[in-house]
Write a protein that holds these residues in place. Structure first.
Motif, short mmCIF file in Angstrom:
data_model
loop_
_atom_site.label_atom_id
_atom_site.label_comp_id
_atom_site.label_asym_id
_atom_site.label_seq_id
_atom_site.Cartn_x
_atom_site.Cartn_y
_atom_site.Cartn_z
N ILE A 47 0.85 -1.21 0.00
CA ILE A 47 0.00 0.00 0.00
C ILE A 47 0.88 1.26 0.00
CG2 ILE A 47 -1.73 1.32 1.32
CD1 ILE A 47 -2.74 -1.50 2.34
N LEU A 48 1.92 1.27 0.83
CA LEU A 48 2.80 2.43 0.91
C LEU A 48 3.52 2.68 -0.43
CD1 LEU A 48 4.48 2.09 4.44
CD2 LEU A 48 2.77 3.76 3.72
N SER A 49 3.89 1.59 -1.10
CA SER A 49 4.57 1.72 -2.40
C SER A 49 3.69 2.44 -3.41
CB SER A 49 4.93 0.34 -2.95
OG SER A 49 5.74 -0.34 -2.06
N TRP A 50 2.44 2.00 -3.50
CA TRP A 50 1.54 2.61 -4.48
C TRP A 50 1.14 4.02 -4.08
CZ3 TRP A 50 1.65 1.35 -9.25
CH2 TRP A 50 2.04 0.07 -9.59
N LEU A 51 1.12 4.28 -2.76
CA LEU A 51 0.88 5.67 -2.31
C LEU A 51 2.06 6.55 -2.74
CD1 LEU A 51 -0.67 5.31 1.27
CD2 LEU A 51 -1.77 6.25 -0.77
N ALA A 52 3.26 6.02 -2.60
CA ALA A 52 4.47 6.76 -3.02
C ALA A 52 4.41 7.04 -4.51
CB ALA A 52 5.72 5.94 -2.68
N PHE A 53 3.91 6.06 -5.28
CA PHE A 53 3.79 6.26 -6.72
C PHE A 53 2.76 7.36 -7.02
CE2 PHE A 53 1.55 5.31 -10.71
CZ PHE A 53 2.61 5.46 -11.60
N LEU A 54 1.65 7.34 -6.30
CA LEU A 54 0.60 8.35 -6.52
C LEU A 54 1.11 9.76 -6.22
CD1 LEU A 54 -2.62 6.61 -5.15
CD2 LEU A 54 -2.12 7.21 -7.52
N VAL A 55 1.94 9.86 -5.18
CA VAL A 55 2.44 11.17 -4.76
C VAL A 55 3.63 11.62 -5.62
CG1 VAL A 55 3.47 12.46 -2.83
CG2 VAL A 55 1.62 10.84 -2.40
N LEU A 56 4.59 10.72 -5.83
CA LEU A 56 5.86 11.12 -6.47
C LEU A 56 5.94 10.78 -7.96
CD1 LEU A 56 8.24 9.78 -3.65
CD2 LEU A 56 7.66 12.17 -4.08
N GLY A 57 5.19 9.79 -8.40
CA GLY A 57 5.31 9.34 -9.79
C GLY A 57 4.75 10.34 -10.80
N ASP A 58 5.50 10.51 -11.89
CA ASP A 58 5.04 11.38 -12.98
C ASP A 58 4.20 10.50 -13.92
OD1 ASP A 58 4.65 13.02 -15.10
OD2 ASP A 58 6.76 13.55 -15.40
N LYS A 59 2.87 10.66 -13.80
CA LYS A 59 1.96 9.76 -14.52
C LYS A 59 2.02 9.97 -16.05
CE LYS A 59 0.16 10.20 -10.64
NZ LYS A 59 0.97 10.51 -9.43
N ARG A 60 2.46 11.16 -16.47
CA ARG A 60 2.55 11.41 -17.92
C ARG A 60 3.64 10.54 -18.56
NH1 ARG A 60 3.72 17.56 -17.43
NH2 ARG A 60 4.87 16.58 -15.76
N ARG A 61 4.56 10.08 -17.73
CA ARG A 61 5.66 9.27 -18.27
C ARG A 61 5.40 7.76 -18.19
NH1 ARG A 61 11.35 11.41 -16.15
NH2 ARG A 61 12.07 9.93 -17.71
N VAL A 62 4.16 7.40 -17.88
CA VAL A 62 3.83 5.96 -17.78
C VAL A 62 4.15 5.21 -19.08
CG1 VAL A 62 1.92 4.30 -17.55
CG2 VAL A 62 2.17 6.13 -15.89
N PRO A 63 3.75 5.72 -20.29
CA PRO A 63 4.09 4.97 -21.51
C PRO A 63 5.60 4.75 -21.68
CG PRO A 63 2.51 6.68 -21.99
CD PRO A 63 2.97 6.93 -20.59
N GLU A 64 6.38 5.69 -21.17
CA GLU A 64 7.84 5.59 -21.30
C GLU A 64 8.46 4.67 -20.23
OE1 GLU A 64 9.70 9.35 -20.57
OE2 GLU A 64 11.66 8.41 -20.30
N LEU A 65 7.88 4.72 -19.02
CA LEU A 65 8.54 4.04 -17.90
C LEU A 65 7.94 2.70 -17.47
CD1 LEU A 65 9.33 7.12 -15.61
CD2 LEU A 65 10.88 5.92 -17.13
N PHE A 66 6.75 2.37 -18.02
CA PHE A 66 6.16 1.11 -17.53
C PHE A 66 6.99 -0.13 -17.88
CE2 PHE A 66 4.23 0.60 -21.70
CZ PHE A 66 4.16 -0.77 -21.85
N PRO A 67 7.74 -0.14 -19.06
CA PRO A 67 8.56 -1.34 -19.28
C PRO A 67 9.64 -1.52 -18.21
CG PRO A 67 8.28 -0.14 -21.33
CD PRO A 67 7.78 0.76 -20.24
N THR A 68 10.13 -0.42 -17.65
CA THR A 68 11.13 -0.53 -16.57
C THR A 68 10.51 -1.16 -15.33
OG1 THR A 68 12.39 1.33 -17.38
CG2 THR A 68 12.64 0.83 -15.06
#
Lengths: 154, 147
Positions: B8-29
């Motif tokens: 849960i904390l990991s996905w919260l960190a993603f929601l707060v810190l993750g740049d969602k516009r870069r999902v197509p670029e970063l999801f393979p990583t």
């Protein structure tokens, strides 16, 4: 039979990647190749160890002792299938549906050969209809992630 | 329970810190990180070098919480904020590997995880460096395919 099957699928996929595949497409198809291999690992983990509806038999020793499941095919044969799936995909929706069905059938046929040779055994409620549905879901996910990967391509 | 909280904390960190516009670029990583996690889980089933114990989850389910939680999110954030030069990247890897090894140390200390055979915390630390370098290399590889 099982060793022959593993060798057959591995050799044709290595040959494919060395001599037949368009290497200039590797970077573009990277996520698709990774995704199908990833989904295979996930399926194996869930179906073999968590749900226990798949069981492998007669695996050659290095594979059976170290990996327990045929990881070799997941990193050779299935990426080849992923490559071909994306390479010959169609953007038209109605043709894409047929494409999903055809590739679903191909993946199910591959699983059938594993069952037929005695390498894989279905347990409990699992059957080829479930395998076919899982295969179609795999094909749909591969196409979905490929479209996502190419989104906003600079 | 710790694995669920970590998930849960990991996905919260993603929601707060993750740049969602870069999902197509970063999801393979993120997928690559989960891929390595699953690969080791499959190998560990037959050749056990470490194991998890975290009630109420069963031993087979705990790795899935890690594979779908902390591994992809850490890989995503690691590459999202990746510095440009390799000198800075070494410092960046040191920072993230320190976090990873401290977490593993806590897991061992609270007996949520056990090492077996020849595996040790030092080998885990070296593996973390290898994994972070692999994350950078595979990102650089496919990034060119996106143009």
């Amino acid at each position: 039979m099982v060793i022959m099957l593993i060798l057959f699928y591995s050799i044709i996929s290595v040959y494919f990647f060395l001599f037949l595949a368009d290497r200039s497409k590797f970077r573009e198809y990277y996520s698709s190749l990774l995704c199908i291999s990833y989904l295979r690992f996930l399926e194996q983990y869930l179906l073999v160890y968590v749900l226990k509806v798949w069981e492998y038999h007669h695996l050659p020793l290095p594979l059976a002792k170290v990996s327990g499941v045929p990881i070799l095919l997941d990193v050779t044969f299935y990426p080849m299938v992923g490559y071909l799936m994306i390479h010959y995909s169609n953007r038209l929706l109605n043709k894409r549906m047929i494409h999903y069905l055809i590739w679903g059938a191909i993946l199910t046929f591959v699983e059938f050969t594993m069952v037929w040779t005695g390498m894989l055994e279905h347990q409990k409620y699992w059957n080829f209809a479930a395998s076919f549905l899982l295969a179609i879901a795999t094909v749909v996910i591969i196409h979905g992630q490929y479209r996502l990967f190419l989104k906003n391509k600079s | 329970m710790v694995s669920i909280i970590l998930f849960i904390l990991s996905w919260l960190a993603f929601l707060v810190l993750g740049d969602k516009r870069r999902v197509p670029e970063l999801f393979p990583t993120a997928m690559f990180s989960a891929y390595l996690g699953l690969l080791t889980d499959l190998v560990m089933k037959e050749y056990e070098l470490w194991s998890y114990h975290d009630q109420p989850l069963s031993e087979s389910v705990i790795p899935l919480f890690l594979d779908f939680g902390i591994y992809p999110v850490v890989a995503y954030l690691f590459i999202q904020f990746l510095p440009q030069t390799w000198t800075k990247r070494l410092g960046w890897i040191f920072f993230w590997s320190l976090g990873a090894i401290l977490l593993e140390y806590a897991y061992l200390k609270f007996e949520l995880m056990q090492h077996h055979r020849w595996w040790s915390l030092w080998i885990s630390y070296i593996s973390d460096w290898v994994i972070y370098v692999l994350l950078i290399l595979q990102y650089q590889f496919y990034k060119k395919g996106r143009g």
